[in-house]
Write a protein that holds these residues in place. Structure first.
Motif, PDB file in Angstrom:
ATOM      1  N   THR A  20       2.899 -14.453 -18.305  1.00  0.00           N
ATOM      2  CA  THR A  20       2.982 -13.722 -19.889  1.00  0.00           C
ATOM      3  C   THR A  20       5.072 -13.420 -20.078  1.00  0.00           C
ATOM      4  OG1 THR A  20       0.904 -13.843 -20.749  1.00  0.00           O
ATOM      5  CG2 THR A  20       2.210 -12.509 -22.025  1.00  0.00           C
ATOM      6  N   ASN A  21       4.360 -12.477 -19.548  1.00  0.00           N
ATOM      7  CA  ASN A  21       6.154 -11.713 -19.583  1.00  0.00           C
ATOM      8  C   ASN A  21       7.429 -12.178 -18.909  1.00  0.00           C
ATOM      9  OD1 ASN A  21       5.383  -8.182 -20.317  1.00  0.00           O
ATOM     10  ND2 ASN A  21       3.657  -9.018 -18.768  1.00  0.00           N
ATOM     11  N   THR A  22       6.616 -13.511 -17.527  1.00  0.00           N
ATOM     12  CA  THR A  22       8.326 -14.409 -17.786  1.00  0.00           C
ATOM     13  C   THR A  22       8.211 -14.789 -18.303  1.00  0.00           C
ATOM     14  OG1 THR A  22       6.828 -13.987 -15.354  1.00  0.00           O
ATOM     15  CG2 THR A  22       8.393 -15.603 -15.204  1.00  0.00           C
ATOM     16  N   GLY A  23       7.501 -16.260 -18.691  1.00  0.00           N
ATOM     17  CA  GLY A  23       7.658 -16.701 -20.331  1.00  0.00           C
ATOM     18  C   GLY A  23       8.533 -16.133 -20.824  1.00  0.00           C
ATOM     19  N   SER A  24       8.036 -14.917 -21.591  1.00  0.00           N
ATOM     20  CA  SER A  24       8.759 -14.542 -22.745  1.00  0.00           C
ATOM     21  C   SER A  24      10.341 -13.951 -22.428  1.00  0.00           C
ATOM     22  CB  SER A  24       8.224 -13.235 -23.549  1.00  0.00           C
ATOM     23  OG  SER A  24       8.303 -12.054 -22.708  1.00  0.00           O
ATOM     24  N   MET A  57       5.249  -9.128 -33.686  1.00  0.00           N
ATOM     25  CA  MET A  57       4.520  -8.929 -32.274  1.00  0.00           C
ATOM     26  C   MET A  57       3.734  -7.786 -32.866  1.00  0.00           C
ATOM     27  SD  MET A  57       6.104  -8.709 -28.812  1.00  0.00           S
ATOM     28  CE  MET A  57       6.934  -9.767 -28.860  1.00  0.00           C
ATOM     29  N   VAL A  58       4.063  -6.549 -33.388  1.00  0.00           N
ATOM     30  CA  VAL A  58       2.650  -5.192 -33.945  1.00  0.00           C
ATOM     31  C   VAL A  58       2.053  -6.126 -34.344  1.00  0.00           C
ATOM     32  CG1 VAL A  58       2.999  -3.546 -35.326  1.00  0.00           C
ATOM     33  CG2 VAL A  58       5.537  -3.767 -34.483  1.00  0.00           C
ATOM     34  N   ALA A  59       2.625  -7.268 -35.826  1.00  0.00           N
ATOM     35  CA  ALA A  59       1.051  -7.638 -36.465  1.00  0.00           C
ATOM     36  C   ALA A  59      -0.106  -7.920 -35.313  1.00  0.00           C
ATOM     37  CB  ALA A  59       1.587  -8.794 -37.681  1.00  0.00           C
ATOM     38  N   GLY A  60       0.564  -8.999 -34.366  1.00  0.00           N
ATOM     39  CA  GLY A  60      -0.002 -10.107 -33.506  1.00  0.00           C
ATOM     40  C   GLY A  60      -1.521  -9.145 -32.887  1.00  0.00           C
ATOM     41  N   SER A  61      -0.337  -7.992 -32.176  1.00  0.00           N
ATOM     42  CA  SER A  61      -1.099  -6.762 -31.744  1.00  0.00           C
ATOM     43  C   SER A  61      -2.269  -6.146 -32.269  1.00  0.00           C
ATOM     44  CB  SER A  61      -0.082  -5.819 -31.115  1.00  0.00           C
ATOM     45  OG  SER A  61       1.006  -6.408 -30.180  1.00  0.00           O
ATOM     46  N   ILE A  62      -1.988  -5.763 -33.572  1.00  0.00           N
ATOM     47  CA  ILE A  62      -3.211  -5.222 -34.342  1.00  0.00           C
ATOM     48  C   ILE A  62      -4.043  -6.257 -34.796  1.00  0.00           C
ATOM     49  CG2 ILE A  62      -3.951  -4.176 -36.348  1.00  0.00           C
ATOM     50  CD1 ILE A  62      -0.736  -2.963 -36.492  1.00  0.00           C
ATOM     51  N   MET A 113      -0.867 -10.432 -29.604  1.00  0.00           N
ATOM     52  CA  MET A 113      -2.237 -11.113 -30.029  1.00  0.00           C
ATOM     53  C   MET A 113      -3.113 -11.149 -28.465  1.00  0.00           C
ATOM     54  SD  MET A 113      -3.486 -13.490 -32.331  1.00  0.00           S
ATOM     55  CE  MET A 113      -5.226 -13.721 -31.871  1.00  0.00           C
ATOM     56  N   THR A 114      -2.131 -12.039 -27.399  1.00  0.00           N
ATOM     57  CA  THR A 114      -1.730 -12.042 -26.202  1.00  0.00           C
ATOM     58  C   THR A 114      -1.993 -11.300 -25.114  1.00  0.00           C
ATOM     59  OG1 THR A 114      -1.283 -14.658 -26.247  1.00  0.00           O
ATOM     60  CG2 THR A 114      -1.475 -13.328 -23.907  1.00  0.00           C
ATOM     61  N   VAL A 115      -0.543 -10.079 -25.071  1.00  0.00           N
ATOM     62  CA  VAL A 115      -0.531  -9.080 -24.055  1.00  0.00           C
ATOM     63  C   VAL A 115      -1.757  -8.077 -24.768  1.00  0.00           C
ATOM     64  CG1 VAL A 115       0.783  -7.549 -23.880  1.00  0.00           C
ATOM     65  CG2 VAL A 115       1.946  -9.664 -24.379  1.00  0.00           C
ATOM     66  N   THR A 116      -2.285  -7.696 -26.079  1.00  0.00           N
ATOM     67  CA  THR A 116      -3.097  -6.869 -26.131  1.00  0.00           C
ATOM     68  C   THR A 116      -4.583  -7.352 -25.855  1.00  0.00           C
ATOM     69  OG1 THR A 116      -2.167  -5.811 -28.165  1.00  0.00           O
ATOM     70  CG2 THR A 116      -4.076  -5.724 -27.921  1.00  0.00           C
ATOM     71  N   ALA A 117      -5.421  -8.289 -26.314  1.00  0.00           N
ATOM     72  CA  ALA A 117      -5.906  -9.141 -25.372  1.00  0.00           C
ATOM     73  C   ALA A 117      -6.365  -9.164 -23.803  1.00  0.00           C
ATOM     74  CB  ALA A 117      -6.620 -10.652 -25.271  1.00  0.00           C
ATOM     75  N   ILE A 118      -5.220  -9.249 -23.183  1.00  0.00           N
ATOM     76  CA  ILE A 118      -5.022  -8.994 -21.867  1.00  0.00           C
ATOM     77  C   ILE A 118      -5.607  -7.580 -20.878  1.00  0.00           C
ATOM     78  CG2 ILE A 118      -3.866  -8.876 -19.536  1.00  0.00           C
ATOM     79  CD1 ILE A 118      -2.384 -11.597 -20.651  1.00  0.00           C
ATOM     80  N   ASN A 119      -4.737  -6.362 -22.300  1.00  0.00           N
ATOM     81  CA  ASN A 119      -4.789  -5.333 -21.760  1.00  0.00           C
ATOM     82  C   ASN A 119      -6.267  -4.530 -22.639  1.00  0.00           C
ATOM     83  OD1 ASN A 119      -2.497  -4.671 -21.538  1.00  0.00           O
ATOM     84  ND2 ASN A 119      -2.181  -3.445 -22.186  1.00  0.00           N
ATOM     85  N   TYR A 331      -7.928  -0.661 -29.634  1.00  0.00           N
ATOM     86  CA  TYR A 331      -6.885   0.938 -29.325  1.00  0.00           C
ATOM     87  C   TYR A 331      -5.913   0.580 -28.269  1.00  0.00           C
ATOM     88  CZ  TYR A 331      -9.929   5.215 -30.415  1.00  0.00           C
ATOM     89  OH  TYR A 331      -9.830   5.954 -30.970  1.00  0.00           O
ATOM     90  N   GLN A 332      -6.067  -0.315 -27.427  1.00  0.00           N
ATOM     91  CA  GLN A 332      -4.626  -0.874 -26.674  1.00  0.00           C
ATOM     92  C   GLN A 332      -3.349  -1.382 -27.588  1.00  0.00           C
ATOM     93  OE1 GLN A 332      -4.284  -0.191 -23.957  1.00  0.00           O
ATOM     94  NE2 GLN A 332      -5.632   0.991 -23.760  1.00  0.00           N
ATOM     95  N   GLY A 333      -4.311  -2.427 -28.796  1.00  0.00           N
ATOM     96  CA  GLY A 333      -3.508  -2.306 -29.599  1.00  0.00           C
ATOM     97  C   GLY A 333      -2.327  -2.250 -30.481  1.00  0.00           C
ATOM     98  N   PHE A 334      -3.148  -0.693 -30.920  1.00  0.00           N
ATOM     99  CA  PHE A 334      -2.545   0.167 -31.150  1.00  0.00           C
ATOM    100  C   PHE A 334      -0.933   0.547 -30.099  1.00  0.00           C
ATOM    101  CE2 PHE A 334      -6.486   1.452 -34.198  1.00  0.00           C
ATOM    102  CZ  PHE A 334      -5.697   0.558 -35.098  1.00  0.00           C
ATOM    103  N   VAL A 335      -1.212   0.927 -28.943  1.00  0.00           N
ATOM    104  CA  VAL A 335      -0.415   1.038 -27.814  1.00  0.00           C
ATOM    105  C   VAL A 335       0.951  -0.001 -27.614  1.00  0.00           C
ATOM    106  CG1 VAL A 335      -0.041   0.632 -25.258  1.00  0.00           C
ATOM    107  CG2 VAL A 335      -1.645   2.235 -26.294  1.00  0.00           C
ATOM    108  N   GLN A 336       0.326  -1.324 -27.429  1.00  0.00           N
ATOM    109  CA  GLN A 336       1.555  -2.456 -28.166  1.00  0.00           C
ATOM    110  C   GLN A 336       2.039  -2.201 -28.933  1.00  0.00           C
ATOM    111  OE1 GLN A 336       1.583  -4.219 -25.020  1.00  0.00           O
ATOM    112  NE2 GLN A 336       0.261  -3.307 -24.052  1.00  0.00           N
ATOM    113  N   SER A 337       1.777  -2.455 -30.217  1.00  0.00           N
ATOM    114  CA  SER A 337       2.448  -2.434 -31.281  1.00  0.00           C
ATOM    115  C   SER A 337       3.355  -0.952 -32.118  1.00  0.00           C
ATOM    116  CB  SER A 337       1.212  -2.370 -32.603  1.00  0.00           C
ATOM    117  OG  SER A 337       0.216  -1.135 -32.881  1.00  0.00           O
ATOM    118  N   CYS A 338       3.082   0.082 -31.363  1.00  0.00           N
ATOM    119  CA  CYS A 338       3.675   1.008 -31.302  1.00  0.00           C
ATOM    120  C   CYS A 338       4.634   0.844 -30.440  1.00  0.00           C
ATOM    121  CB  CYS A 338       3.107   2.549 -30.413  1.00  0.00           C
ATOM    122  SG  CYS A 338       2.176   3.354 -32.163  1.00  0.00           S
TER     123      CYS A 338
END
Length: 389
Positions: A20-24, A57-62, A113-119, A331-338
């Motif tokens: 995910t991080n390499t692709g982005s 990306m913030v919206a996707g995280s939340i 969405m993806t990064v938050t789900a992985i977390n 909670y992890q979504g909040f971390v990613q979105s912030c």
């Protein structure tokens, strides 16, 4: 309840995060250059596109965090990966205006969405301590950034289409991994049904650390935007500026495993780790006040990087301690979105402050604001007690 939750193997968690991080990293660093040099849009337009990319990306995280907790965890991550894969695949063919920015925004939403789900899946792993897992994931995140940005330098001369094609192949690979390894790794239906009765309540320490995270990223982003112009104004070169990111990457690769080795001790002193890391981030900006010699920029970047690897992975660990089992995704979504919010507004805030005052005042403001927010975080912790699991 934890014993009944299907476990995702760490190797698939870490491999998915690396892809995910390499692709982005194949795509987002190109945005300004591609839009300005190839699509002939202004730097302002490129900045606006990056802003919307980060906001989506913030919206996707939340939304991803919410769906992870209240829907199906595996379908949430598959939905995010599909969005990123399809939008990246379309970029191979449609990378003109306005298709490029629109598809970039869709990709940003899916990536959130993806990064938050992985977390979220990371918080479910019981074979290792959460702090250990987040330390490794932070290392993998930066490793993916190094791989992606280095590869782009070699591939871009061949054509922008090859960049999108390789990123697309990587996301297809992750989609296959998620289909076979992440699918079915859900909590029991009974647990999913009960979680809708739980009201979300962010305690003061969580709010304080999330505020600090936003502010840290606002000023961290100055290194990726406005400080490059400041260095050129001091007579330094683009190569000098680029080398600083090599220093950043080397320090992360060298010191992150050390922190992982000391995970037990750092977990016992989690609050102190956060305070110390945030203070180092603030100190790095003090060193820029009046900086003209190159060694001062190298020293500042070194202190910034040490503060980054000490504090930022620990934020996810700290927040996870306050999350009940049915709210870990949110909670992890909040971390990613912030973090994404800070990245989104950072370049614009920095540019406005510089135009209204000076770089010197920007560096002073960064130091003072990070110190004050860290102090607020410390005060919020005084009466707090972490919820027993």
């Amino acid at each position: 309840m934890r014993a009944n939750v299907p476990q995702l193997k760490l190797k698939w968690l870490f491999l998915g995060y690396l892809i995910t991080n390499t692709g982005s990293s194949f795509i987002w660093p190109l945005t300004t250059i591609y839009m300005h040099e190839y699509l002939h849009e202004s730097l302002t337009v490129a900045g606006i596109v990056l802003l919307f990319n980060s906001l989506f990306m913030v919206a996707g995280s939340i939304i991803g965090g919410r769906l992870f907790d209240t829907w199906r965890e595996d379908v949430t991550i598959l939905t995010g990966i599909v969005l990123v894969t399809v939008s990246t695949g379309l970029l191979i063919v449609f990378h003109g205006w306005p298709a490029y920015p629109l598809l970039l925004i869709v990709s940003g939403f899916g990536n959130g969405m993806t990064v938050t789900a992985i977390n979220g899946f990371a918080t479910r792993v019981t074979s290792k301590r959460a702090s250990f897992i987040f330390n490794v994931m932070y290392f993998i995140q930066n490793l993916g950034l190094v791989f992606g940005t280095l590869a782009v330098g070699f591939i871009l001369p061949m054509g922008i289409t090859y960049i999108f094609a390789i990123a697309f192949i990587m996301y297809v690979l992750f989609l296959g991994i998620a289909w076979f390894e992440y699918r079915g790794k859900n909590r029991p239906n009974k647990a999913r049904a009960s979680k809708q009765k739980t009201k979300l309540h962010l305690e003061r320490p969580v709010l304080a650390v999330l505020l600090t995270l936003v502010l840290v990223w606002v000023f961290y982003e100055q290194w990726q935007s406005n400080i490059s112009a400041y260095m050129l104004a001091q007579g330094l070169t683009v190569r000098d500026y680029s080398f600083l990111w090599t220093v950043n990457a080397v320090l992360i690769v060298v010191f992150q495993p050390v922190l992982t080795f000391l995970d037990d001790w750092l977990t016992k002193h989690l609050h102190g780790r956060l305070y110390f890391g945030f203070v180092l981030l603030a100190v790095s900006f003090i060193m820029l006040i009046g900086a003209k010699q190159y060694f001062l920029f190298v020293a500042s970047m070194s202190v910034l990087t040490l503060g980054e690897i000490i504090a930022l992975p620990a934020v996810a660990t700290f927040v996870d301690q306050f999350a009940s089992q049915d709210q870990k995704g949110r909670y992890q979504g909040f971390v990613q979105s912030c973090a994404s919010l800070g990245r989104a507004i950072g370049p614009l805030i920095g540019a406005l402050l510089i135009e209204a005052t000076s770089y010197r005042l920007l560096f002073i403001a960064a130091t003072v604001i990070i110190i004050l927010s860290t102090g607020l975080f410390g005060l919020s912790n005084l009466p707090s007690r972490v919820r027993e699991k």
